[in-house]
Design a protein around this motif. Structure first.
Motif, PDB file in Angstrom:
ATOM      1  N   VAL B 399       3.936  -2.401   3.099  1.00 35.80           N
ATOM      2  CA  VAL B 399       3.121  -2.312   1.884  1.00 35.80           C
ATOM      3  C   VAL B 399       3.479  -3.450   0.941  1.00 35.80           C
ATOM      4  O   VAL B 399       4.614  -3.552   0.484  1.00 35.80           O
ATOM      5  CB  VAL B 399       3.342  -0.956   1.177  1.00 35.80           C
ATOM      6  CG1 VAL B 399       2.581  -0.913  -0.136  1.00 35.80           C
ATOM      7  CG2 VAL B 399       2.901   0.181   2.080  1.00 35.80           C
ATOM      8  N   TYR B 403      -0.031  -3.933  -3.803  1.00 39.00           N
ATOM      9  CA  TYR B 403      -0.567  -2.596  -3.570  1.00 39.00           C
ATOM     10  C   TYR B 403       0.163  -1.581  -4.451  1.00 39.00           C
ATOM     11  O   TYR B 403      -0.443  -0.687  -5.028  1.00 39.00           O
ATOM     12  CB  TYR B 403      -0.370  -2.179  -2.106  1.00 39.00           C
ATOM     13  CG  TYR B 403      -1.392  -2.715  -1.122  1.00 39.00           C
ATOM     14  CD1 TYR B 403      -2.171  -3.831  -1.419  1.00 39.00           C
ATOM     15  CD2 TYR B 403      -1.569  -2.094   0.116  1.00 39.00           C
ATOM     16  CE1 TYR B 403      -3.086  -4.317  -0.497  1.00 39.00           C
ATOM     17  CE2 TYR B 403      -2.486  -2.571   1.046  1.00 39.00           C
ATOM     18  CZ  TYR B 403      -3.239  -3.693   0.732  1.00 39.00           C
ATOM     19  OH  TYR B 403      -4.130  -4.148   1.644  1.00 39.00           O
ATOM     20  N   ILE B 404       1.489  -1.738  -4.514  1.00 34.53           N
ATOM     21  CA  ILE B 404       2.274  -0.782  -5.305  1.00 34.53           C
ATOM     22  C   ILE B 404       1.923  -0.934  -6.779  1.00 34.53           C
ATOM     23  O   ILE B 404       1.730   0.053  -7.494  1.00 34.53           O
ATOM     24  CB  ILE B 404       3.787  -0.997  -5.089  1.00 34.53           C
ATOM     25  CG1 ILE B 404       4.110  -0.993  -3.592  1.00 34.53           C
ATOM     26  CG2 ILE B 404       4.589   0.085  -5.798  1.00 34.53           C
ATOM     27  CD1 ILE B 404       5.546  -1.333  -3.284  1.00 34.53           C
ATOM     28  N   PHE B 406      -0.864  -1.940  -7.952  1.00 36.47           N
ATOM     29  CA  PHE B 406      -2.186  -1.322  -8.104  1.00 36.47           C
ATOM     30  C   PHE B 406      -2.045   0.186  -8.309  1.00 36.47           C
ATOM     31  O   PHE B 406      -2.650   0.770  -9.208  1.00 36.47           O
ATOM     32  CB  PHE B 406      -3.051  -1.622  -6.874  1.00 36.47           C
ATOM     33  CG  PHE B 406      -4.290  -0.769  -6.765  1.00 36.47           C
ATOM     34  CD1 PHE B 406      -5.416  -1.044  -7.533  1.00 36.47           C
ATOM     35  CD2 PHE B 406      -4.325   0.331  -5.896  1.00 36.47           C
ATOM     36  CE1 PHE B 406      -6.553  -0.260  -7.434  1.00 36.47           C
ATOM     37  CE2 PHE B 406      -5.453   1.127  -5.788  1.00 36.47           C
ATOM     38  CZ  PHE B 406      -6.573   0.827  -6.565  1.00 36.47           C
ATOM     39  N   SER B 407      -1.210   0.815  -7.495  1.00 39.35           N
ATOM     40  CA  SER B 407      -1.088   2.271  -7.613  1.00 39.35           C
ATOM     41  C   SER B 407      -0.368   2.667  -8.901  1.00 39.35           C
ATOM     42  O   SER B 407      -0.669   3.698  -9.493  1.00 39.35           O
ATOM     43  CB  SER B 407      -0.422   2.875  -6.374  1.00 39.35           C
ATOM     44  OG  SER B 407       0.966   2.800  -6.465  1.00 39.35           O
TER      45      SER B 407
END
Lengths: 338, 443
Positions: B399, B403-404, B406-407
């Motif tokens: 990952v 992405y992290i 974004f979350s």
């Protein structure tokens, strides 16, 4: 029969349980888009209010059981589908709180916001559930280290979008049949008017999927053509699909609901029969498939978990049936309702 | 961007926000068992209406707890894939058990409790809230089993590059499970008591059904006093002894003991500094820590200097969160004792100052829970599984950091909205007040 196999079956049981139970309340959520009045929307929500939470626990428990029994699948798939799962979680959060919030403030604008949250959260959840299934069917890029090599955009391929759409249509049909048992009068007629259309769309999409699968994931048919289980589930699927319009026409909604539940059951079951013994096929090489053996926990854990499941699940099923019986029949709006 | 740091922030955010709600739900559910029980057995309409009133608040709290809890079940896999592979053989089992034994129970019976009032008998309705309380407590037990195993792993061997289960019961009842469960469960009871006491006090101050609110205030104050006392002794005390024995580095960081010493004092105040390793402006009660741990003022207590520097937890957060939690715990005993005394002298309902203090104290146990959680989790660093797997080796390698991020942004926005709505809806429901008792129905 070894423990790995038993756990494969048990997980499928949890996933099917989730799809049937949350399937109808997600479907109610999608149909919420088409409801014509505030009363109808209120009844939709109260039809599922006492049970949706318990239905969603099937997903949570499936997640926990996957973690316990097949940690490699849990780790690889969940980290691989990162963005998709974050969106799924957001959608599930919004639809859950929307039901709770909607009736709490007496303002049309407030209700409109949460009606939208409930309906769109349900739609997105159903879509992503189907997209995940589609990606698993066609295989995902898993390398020799049993790690995911793809990205989010790769998950949104046409095949998986088609399975996503099928999930949306099937859950709507399933939820609509559920609502037929819960509603009366104009509301009931409005839903009844949509069921035939949904059924036809489902049948067409299903045939497209069947043809598409032959081109996209032909290997799925490799193992199964000599497996009697595959024919059993196919026959069950066919009969259930045929029964739906008959049941609806004759007003036997309970039987039609069982039929739509059996469609879900037989679709997921035939999918599992095709994949077995793989859990997640690798699109890079067959050797890197995550199977029920290379992705599992130790035998000690599988055995312990089996005991836990055998003690716990019968109890769960018993009181779930009891609770559904209490809320049987048409929705009655009282001052405790949402 | 550092993916490990982002993953940790993401976890802290999602679990921190989620952990606001379960302690309220658990404590409130047990108090509702009492209210609904009195309403049913004595056919007392006051308790029935107060039960309905607090039941609505439970519904809102529970819904957000459930919604944010789903994230928990998924994110070990999404964000901590290497961890999941390493511990899956052991860690997954309590999570699955939590689903099977607890989540089904609480969610199913919550629906029955909230919507079934007119559909089932009064006895079955009471049984429903009892099952909600029991289910949420069982849930706390299993999730704390999982957490305790990270702190004091047991019942396993290292094989095939992962921890494999050898003895289920040894893993479940590892050295910290029971005391951690009692400590945390009691914290939830305190949280529930302050929640009910604060809101009842508010109703009295605002003169909304104040006769009725006084009934629940009385119960909450006595309940809160007992729970707060138990939290100091034996639960808090025993938990500290367990940490000192099983995770001495964490203990030293929490208590602010940087040099191994005899006659160790109980540090009341100080400002930790990592380099050089010292506690500035230290205020301590001499010999007390040694005495509390070993019943002997001259006993030796291990300091952080015994451990390699790269195994020290972050000192400031660990020390500060632990000490603030303890200070809050002492305050809880104090205010509940004062309230109980006033109650005994029949002066509590007139004492505006204490009622206001109770009202403003409503969120404090939630804060204490968060601090306790921070002290135990940050104090375990750099380990994710004590002594076996470091946090930096546990994240999902596939990952990317974006992405992290974004979350984190996604969940921050969602949780900000949810948090705001929770407070808004709660205050709306509280201001609407409980249903009055009509004179014709009065007992």
């Amino acid at each position: 029969m070894d423990l790995n196999f038993i756990w494969f079956i048990l997980l499928m049981f949890l996933i099917i349980g989730y799809a049937i139970l949350d399937g109808f309340d997600l479907g109610v959520g999608i149909l919420h888009f088409f409801s014509k009045s505030d009363d109808e929307r209120r009844i939709n929500i109260n039809a599922i209010a006492p049970v949706w939470d318990g239905n969603e626990v099937w997903l949570i428990t499936a997640g926990g059981a996957l973690f316990a029994a097949f940690p490699i699948v849990y780790a690889t798939v969940f980290s691989g589908f990162y963005i998709a799962f974050m969106l799924l979680l957001t959608a599930l959060i919004f639809r859950a709180v929307s039901m709770e919030f909607r009736g709490k403030v007496d303002s049309p604008r407030w209700r409109k916001i949460w009606d939208f949250g409930f309906a769109s959260g349900s739609l997105l959840s159903a879509l992503l559930f189907g997209v995940t299934a589609g990606n698993i069917l066609r295989g995902i890029p898993i390398n020799s280290e049993l790690m995911f090599e793809g990205n989010f955009i790769g998950l949104l391929n046409p095949y998986s979008l088609l399975t996503g759409l099928i999930a949306v249509v099937l859950f709507s049909l399933h939820g609509g049949i559920f609502l037929m048992q819960k509603t009366e009068g104009v509301h009931k007629e409005n839903i009844a008017g949509k069921l035939n259309g949904l059924w036809i769309i489902f049948v067409i999409l299903f045939f497209v999927l069947l043809l598409y699968t032959i081109f996209e994931a032909r290997y799925l048919f490799d193992n199964v053509l000599r497996n009697p289980l595959f024919y059993f589930f196919s026959a069950l699927l066919l009969l259930s699909v045929i029964y739906i319009p008959v049941g609806i026409k004759s007003g036997k909604f309970k039987a039609a609901f069982i039929a739509s539940s059996l469609i879900i059951l037989s679709m997921i079951s035939s999918m599992s029969v095709s994949l077995f013994p793989s859990f997640i096929p690798s699109s890079i090489s067959k050797e890197f498939n995550l199977t029920i053996y290379n992705a599992s926990s130790s035998q000690t854990t599988l055995q312990t978990m089996l005991i836990i499941a055998l003690i716990g699940m019968p109890l769960v099923i018993l009181y779930t049936i009891f609770i559904y019986k209490v809320f049987k029949g048409k929705v009655i709006i009282t001052k405790d309702s949402y | 961007m550092d993916a490990v740091l982002l993953a940790r922030l993401q976890f802290a955010l999602t679990i921190g926000f989620h952990f606001i709600f379960p302690p309220i739900s658990i404590g409130l559910a047990w108090l509702l068992v009492i209210f609904e029980g009195l309403g049913w057995k004595k056919n007392n309409i006051i308790y029935q209406n107060m039960g309905k009133f607090f039941g609505k608040l439970l519904a809102i709290t529970f819904a957000i707890g459930v919604a944010t809890g789903i994230v928990m079940e998924f994110q070990f896999g999404t964000n901590w894939a290497e961890y999941s592979k390493f511990v899956g053989d052991i860690f997954g089992a309590p999570l699955a058990a939590e689903g099977i034994f607890a989540f089904f129970l609480e969610s199913g019976f919550l629906g029955l409790y909230l919507f079934g009032r007119d559909r089932v008998s009064k006895g079955v309705h009471w049984f429903a809230i009892f099952m909600v309380a029991a289910g949420s407590t069982i849930s706390a037990f299993w999730i704390l089993v999982a957490n305790s195993w990270q702190q004091t792993p047991a019942g396993f061997i290292l094989r095939n590059g992962r921890a494999e289960l050898t003895d289920f019961w040894e893993a479940v009842f590892n050295p910290s499970t029971i005391i951690r469960f009692l400590h945390t469960f009691d914290a939830a009871l305190i949280t529930g008591a302050f929640f009910v006491a604060g809101i009842s006090a508010y109703l009295i101050i605002k003169d909304k059904q104040k006769e009725m609110a006084f009934h629940t205030l009385k119960i909450a104050v006595i309940f809160g006093l007992i729970a707060s006392l138990l939290e100091l002794f034996p639960f808090g005390h025993e938990h500290a002894i367990q940490v000192a024995n099983t995770q001495p580095a964490k203990f030293a960081a929490q208590e602010g003991i940087y040099e191994t010493q005899k006659e160790a004092g109980l540090v009341v105040f100080g400002i930790p500094s990592e380099d050089p390793l010292e506690l500035k402006y230290e205020v301590k009660l001499p010999g007390l820590l040694s005495y509390m741990l070993y019943g002997d003022v001259s006993a030796e207590v291990k300091g952080l200097n015994e451990f390699p520097k790269d195994e020290h937890p972050p000192l400031f957060i660990t020390f500060l969160s632990f000490h603030t939690m303890v200070a809050l715990g002492s305050y809880f005993i104090f205010i509940m004792a004062v309230s109980s005394l006033l109650l005994y002298k029949k002066k509590l309902h007139k004492n505006k100052f204490i009622l206001k203090l109770l009202l403003w104290s409503t969120p404090l146990p939630v804060i204490a829970c968060q601090l306790g959680w921070a002290a135990t989790e940050v104090g375990r660093q750099p380990w994710i599984v004590q002594g076996m797997l470091k946090t930096k080796d546990a994240v999902s390698v596939t990952v990317p950091a974006e992405y992290i991020l974004f979350s984190i942004i996604l969940f921050s926005v969602v949780y900000l909205i949810l948090g705001g709505l929770y407070v808004y809806l709660l205050s709306k429901k509280i201001n609407a007040g409980p249903e009055p008792v009509h004179t014709t129905e009065a007992v």
